[in-house]
Design a protein around this motif. Sequence first.
Motif, PDB file in Angstrom:
ATOM      1  N   ARG A 110      -8.251  -7.126   5.022  1.00 50.87           N
ATOM      2  CA  ARG A 110      -9.454  -7.245   4.192  1.00 50.87           C
ATOM      3  C   ARG A 110      -9.086  -7.640   2.761  1.00 50.87           C
ATOM      4  N   PHE A 111      -8.023  -7.027   2.231  1.00 46.65           N
ATOM      5  CA  PHE A 111      -7.577  -7.393   0.887  1.00 46.65           C
ATOM      6  C   PHE A 111      -7.177  -8.867   0.848  1.00 46.65           C
ATOM      7  N   ILE A 145       0.866  -1.183   0.000  1.00 49.15           N
ATOM      8  CA  ILE A 145       0.000   0.000   0.000  1.00 49.15           C
ATOM      9  C   ILE A 145       0.896   1.225   0.000  1.00 49.15           C
ATOM     10  N   ASP A 160     -10.294 -11.051   0.825  1.00 49.49           N
ATOM     11  CA  ASP A 160     -10.994 -10.949  -0.460  1.00 49.49           C
ATOM     12  C   ASP A 160     -10.220 -11.649  -1.573  1.00 49.49           C
ATOM     13  N   GLN A 165      -3.623   4.217  11.178  1.00 51.53           N
ATOM     14  CA  GLN A 165      -4.366   4.781  10.045  1.00 51.53           C
ATOM     15  C   GLN A 165      -5.216   3.734   9.328  1.00 51.53           C
ATOM     16  N   GLY A 166      -5.305   2.543   9.872  1.00 52.97           N
ATOM     17  CA  GLY A 166      -6.140   1.511   9.266  1.00 52.97           C
ATOM     18  C   GLY A 166      -5.477   0.727   8.150  1.00 52.97           C
ATOM     19  N   ILE A 167      -4.180   0.910   7.966  1.00 53.53           N
ATOM     20  CA  ILE A 167      -3.459   0.214   6.890  1.00 53.53           C
ATOM     21  C   ILE A 167      -3.481  -1.298   7.122  1.00 53.53           C
ATOM     22  N   GLY A 209      -5.666  -3.084   8.714  1.00 59.93           N
ATOM     23  CA  GLY A 209      -7.009  -3.569   8.429  1.00 59.93           C
ATOM     24  C   GLY A 209      -7.277  -3.662   6.936  1.00 59.93           C
ATOM     25  N   GLN A 210      -6.819  -2.673   6.185  1.00 64.07           N
ATOM     26  CA  GLN A 210      -6.984  -2.713   4.727  1.00 64.07           C
ATOM     27  C   GLN A 210      -6.263  -3.918   4.142  1.00 64.07           C
ATOM     28  N   LEU A 211      -5.056  -4.182   4.639  1.00 61.38           N
ATOM     29  CA  LEU A 211      -4.294  -5.325   4.143  1.00 61.38           C
ATOM     30  C   LEU A 211      -4.979  -6.647   4.480  1.00 61.38           C
TER      31      LEU A 211
END
Length: 127
Positions: free
Chosen positions: A77-78, A38, A81, A69-71, A73-75
Amino acid sequence: MAGLIDAAYQPYRDCGLVLPDVSGGLDEAIAAGQVWVIGEVPLGVLMMATTPPDAHLMNIAVSAAAKGQGIGGQLIRFALDHARATGCSRMALATHKDIPENVALYEHLGWQVTARDGMKVLMSRDL
């Protein structure tokens, strides 16, 4: 990317934890298409292998500048998915027994402890 990964784990080393080479195998993982980043200047790194029906979350690391910063969590979730999209129905990971906040986070996100092996806590979840 190796510097980001090593720096993300340094606070644990500073507390006296003995960790494996957390950035080891990075070149091979990149060559195998198992690494995602990211940010143009990397803020977070994900290493994951998918061999349906299983996926293996190998590493998630977030730079100190991006903490909170939620990085992460984004990783995650990715990763979930992407694993589903590639036909996986289960994801496994290993974390360190002396980092209980990781175990608690993954349990909160649906993983269950499946075994303990020395310093490792092995976890998995259905997708």
